[in-house]
Write a protein that holds these residues in place. Structure first.
Motif, PDB file in Angstrom:
ATOM      1  N   TYR A 168       0.870  -1.189   0.000  1.00  0.00           N
ATOM      2  CA  TYR A 168       0.000   0.000   0.000  1.00  0.00           C
ATOM      3  C   TYR A 168       0.901   1.231   0.000  1.00  0.00           C
ATOM      4  CZ  TYR A 168       1.265  -0.320   4.925  1.00  0.00           C
ATOM      5  OH  TYR A 168       1.981  -0.431   6.087  1.00  0.00           O
ATOM      6  N   LYS A 169       0.317   2.381  -0.336  1.00  0.00           N
ATOM      7  CA  LYS A 169       1.130   3.598  -0.445  1.00  0.00           C
ATOM      8  C   LYS A 169       0.979   4.463   0.808  1.00  0.00           C
ATOM      9  CE  LYS A 169       1.600   7.825  -3.061  1.00  0.00           C
ATOM     10  NZ  LYS A 169       0.734   8.780  -3.710  1.00  0.00           N
ATOM     11  N   VAL A 170       2.110   4.760   1.447  1.00  0.00           N
ATOM     12  CA  VAL A 170       2.126   5.677   2.579  1.00  0.00           C
ATOM     13  C   VAL A 170       3.119   6.782   2.253  1.00  0.00           C
ATOM     14  CG1 VAL A 170       3.771   4.183   3.806  1.00  0.00           C
ATOM     15  CG2 VAL A 170       2.509   5.892   5.078  1.00  0.00           C
ATOM     16  N   CYS A 171       2.738   8.040   2.487  1.00  0.00           N
ATOM     17  CA  CYS A 171       3.605   9.167   2.141  1.00  0.00           C
ATOM     18  C   CYS A 171       3.183  10.377   2.979  1.00  0.00           C
ATOM     19  CB  CYS A 171       3.492   9.489   0.640  1.00  0.00           C
ATOM     20  SG  CYS A 171       4.798  10.618   0.062  1.00  0.00           S
ATOM     21  N   SER A 172       4.086  11.351   3.079  1.00  0.00           N
ATOM     22  CA  SER A 172       3.751  12.601   3.785  1.00  0.00           C
ATOM     23  C   SER A 172       3.077  13.600   2.847  1.00  0.00           C
ATOM     24  CB  SER A 172       5.016  13.213   4.382  1.00  0.00           C
ATOM     25  OG  SER A 172       6.059  13.223   3.426  1.00  0.00           O
ATOM     26  N   PHE A 173       3.035  13.274   1.564  1.00  0.00           N
ATOM     27  CA  PHE A 173       2.316  14.058   0.565  1.00  0.00           C
ATOM     28  C   PHE A 173       1.289  13.163  -0.128  1.00  0.00           C
ATOM     29  CE2 PHE A 173       5.577  17.598  -0.844  1.00  0.00           C
ATOM     30  CZ  PHE A 173       5.276  18.327   0.280  1.00  0.00           C
ATOM     31  N   ASN A 174       0.321  13.805  -0.735  1.00  0.00           N
ATOM     32  CA  ASN A 174      -0.659  13.100  -1.572  1.00  0.00           C
ATOM     33  C   ASN A 174      -0.770  13.888  -2.881  1.00  0.00           C
ATOM     34  OD1 ASN A 174      -2.605  11.316  -2.390  1.00  0.00           O
ATOM     35  ND2 ASN A 174      -4.230  12.141  -1.074  1.00  0.00           N
ATOM     36  N   CYS A 175       0.339  13.928  -3.617  1.00  0.00           N
ATOM     37  CA  CYS A 175       0.432  14.787  -4.810  1.00  0.00           C
ATOM     38  C   CYS A 175      -0.608  14.398  -5.863  1.00  0.00           C
ATOM     39  CB  CYS A 175       1.819  14.687  -5.422  1.00  0.00           C
ATOM     40  SG  CYS A 175       3.139  15.133  -4.278  1.00  0.00           S
ATOM     41  N   VAL A 176      -1.239  15.404  -6.431  1.00  0.00           N
ATOM     42  CA  VAL A 176      -2.272  15.127  -7.440  1.00  0.00           C
ATOM     43  C   VAL A 176      -1.691  14.451  -8.678  1.00  0.00           C
ATOM     44  CG1 VAL A 176      -3.921  16.926  -6.768  1.00  0.00           C
ATOM     45  CG2 VAL A 176      -2.038  17.511  -8.327  1.00  0.00           C
ATOM     46  N   TYR A 177      -0.380  14.614  -8.886  1.00  0.00           N
ATOM     47  CA  TYR A 177       0.243  14.047 -10.098  1.00  0.00           C
ATOM     48  C   TYR A 177       0.968  12.731  -9.824  1.00  0.00           C
ATOM     49  CZ  TYR A 177       4.255  16.334  -7.934  1.00  0.00           C
ATOM     50  OH  TYR A 177       5.204  16.739  -7.036  1.00  0.00           O
ATOM     51  N   CYS A 178       0.901  12.205  -8.581  1.00  0.00           N
ATOM     52  CA  CYS A 178       1.717  11.033  -8.236  1.00  0.00           C
ATOM     53  C   CYS A 178       1.417   9.872  -9.189  1.00  0.00           C
ATOM     54  CB  CYS A 178       1.452  10.582  -6.801  1.00  0.00           C
ATOM     55  SG  CYS A 178       2.575   9.253  -6.298  1.00  0.00           S
ATOM     56  N   HIS A 179       2.470   9.274  -9.750  1.00  0.00           N
ATOM     57  CA  HIS A 179       2.249   8.184 -10.700  1.00  0.00           C
ATOM     58  C   HIS A 179       1.990   6.844 -10.002  1.00  0.00           C
ATOM     59  CE1 HIS A 179       6.867   8.252 -10.914  1.00  0.00           C
ATOM     60  NE2 HIS A 179       6.545   7.304 -10.109  1.00  0.00           N
ATOM     61  N   SER A 206      13.583  13.212  -3.083  1.00  0.00           N
ATOM     62  CA  SER A 206      12.862  13.402  -1.816  1.00  0.00           C
ATOM     63  C   SER A 206      11.838  14.516  -1.953  1.00  0.00           C
ATOM     64  CB  SER A 206      13.875  13.748  -0.716  1.00  0.00           C
ATOM     65  OG  SER A 206      13.199  14.209   0.435  1.00  0.00           O
ATOM     66  N   ASN A 207      10.767  14.422  -1.146  1.00  0.00           N
ATOM     67  CA  ASN A 207       9.754  15.493  -1.189  1.00  0.00           C
ATOM     68  C   ASN A 207      10.056  16.618  -0.196  1.00  0.00           C
ATOM     69  OD1 ASN A 207       8.824  14.641   1.336  1.00  0.00           O
ATOM     70  ND2 ASN A 207       6.935  13.741   0.544  1.00  0.00           N
ATOM     71  N   SER A 208      11.219  16.558   0.449  1.00  0.00           N
ATOM     72  CA  SER A 208      11.733  17.651   1.307  1.00  0.00           C
ATOM     73  C   SER A 208      11.050  17.746   2.669  1.00  0.00           C
ATOM     74  CB  SER A 208      11.628  19.029   0.612  1.00  0.00           C
ATOM     75  OG  SER A 208      12.137  19.001  -0.689  1.00  0.00           O
TER      76      SER A 208
HETATM   77  S1  SF4 Z   1       4.906  12.164  -5.926  1.00  0.00           S
HETATM   78 FE1  SF4 Z   1       6.313  11.487  -4.307  1.00  0.00          FE
HETATM   79  S2  SF4 Z   1       5.874  12.874  -2.621  1.00  0.00           S
HETATM   80 FE2  SF4 Z   1       4.148  13.024  -3.991  1.00  0.00          FE
HETATM   81  S3  SF4 Z   1       2.638  11.519  -3.193  1.00  0.00           S
HETATM   82 FE3  SF4 Z   1       3.881  10.488  -4.782  1.00  0.00          FE
HETATM   83  S4  SF4 Z   1       5.513   9.478  -3.647  1.00  0.00           S
HETATM   84 FE4  SF4 Z   1       4.637  11.032  -2.265  1.00  0.00          FE
END
Ligand code: SF4
Length: 257
Positions: A35-46, A126-128
């Motif tokens: 599953y996907k865990v991240c500190s961002f939820n970017c609208v463009y995330c592939h 990194s997403n910084s």
């Molecule tokens: S693009 Fe990177 S930072 Fe953004 S939601 Fe996807 S994995 Fe996280």
């Protein structure tokens, strides 16, 4: 454009992939594979939408690789991979610096690279958001290449494009990036249902870039199908125009992809 987001990486090591920005790059995934865990939820995330949005992975350790597992997997791969990769890159299914042992893993990866005689540079995408943590900061500082995300100059655009875990702001990100030496900034621009290319968005973002004074800039748009399917890629001419503005205002050369 392909119409489906990519599947998650299935293990610690993936590739080598032919990266537009990093040549022949061997990927390291420090995130869960189911599953996907991240500190961002970017609208463009592939990789699609973030299932668990958090900057604290302490509750997820059972699904994370141990430092020893990363070291062993990389050593086995480098011993058999011919030709060797040009880069060994922390990236993967989410933000790699969220791993609670990120600094130790950086040390081990560098040691394996040196022990096996592989002449690859060790990089991170990194997403910084991890820069507030001292261990993460030290880990990033030990890398050969740090490619750090900054898509927004204001919290309003950050919320619109990156949809962060609640405790993250542009001010905090920029303060961290200013302290990190020899940093490359990567920025994604998108249009359609959500957009960060309005003049005021770009100008506020360039203000932040000027403040950070990175060594290099990478500006690009959609490379794969995005999480938000109604997004549209930014044409090459418009990316070139953004890069021209960066150069004009900051003197920094921005490469477009
Ligand atoms: S693009 Fe990177 S930072 Fe953004 S939601 Fe996807 S994995 Fe996280």
């Amino acid at each position: 454009m392909v119409s489906r987001v990519l599947g998650l990486q299935k293990g610690i090591i993936y590739g080598p992939v032919a990266s537009r920005r990093l040549g022949r790059s061997l990927g390291l995934n420090l995130s869960p594979t189911a599953y996907k865990v991240c500190s961002f939820n970017c609208v463009y995330c592939h990789y699609g939408w973030t299932k668990d949005l958090t900057s604290d992975l302490s509750a997820y350790t059972k699904d994370l690789p141990t430092p020893q597992a990363v070291e062993e997997a990389l050593e086995q791969t480098l011993e058999t991979l011919d030709p060797p990769p040009q880069y060994i890159t922390f990236s993967g299914n989410g933000e790699p610096t969220l791993h609670p042992d990120f600094e130790e893993i950086v040390d081990r990866v560098r040691a394996v690279r040196d022990r096996t005689g592989t002449r690859a540079e060790v990089a991170a995408l990194s997403n910084s958001t991890g820069l507030v943590d001292e261990g993460v900061f030290r880990g990033l500082a030990k890398l050969d290449i740090r490619i750090m995300k900054l898509d927004a100059g204001t919290d309003e655009v950050l919320k619109r494009i990156n949809r962060p875990a609640v405790d993250i702001t542009v001010d905090v990100i920029v303060e961290g990036l200013k302290k990190l030496e020899d940093v490359t900034i990567q920025s994604v621009f998108v249009e359609g249902a959500v957009c960060n290319t309005r003049d005021e968005d770009v100008n506020a973002w360039i203000d932040r870039v000027e403040d950070i004074a990175p060594r290099a800039m990478q500006v690009y748009s959609l490379e794969n199908a995005p999480a938000l399917s109604t997004l549209v890629g930014v044409p090459a001419e418009k990316l070139a125009e953004i890069a021209r503005k960066v150069k004009e205002r900051t003197g920094i050369e921005a490469d477009t992809y």
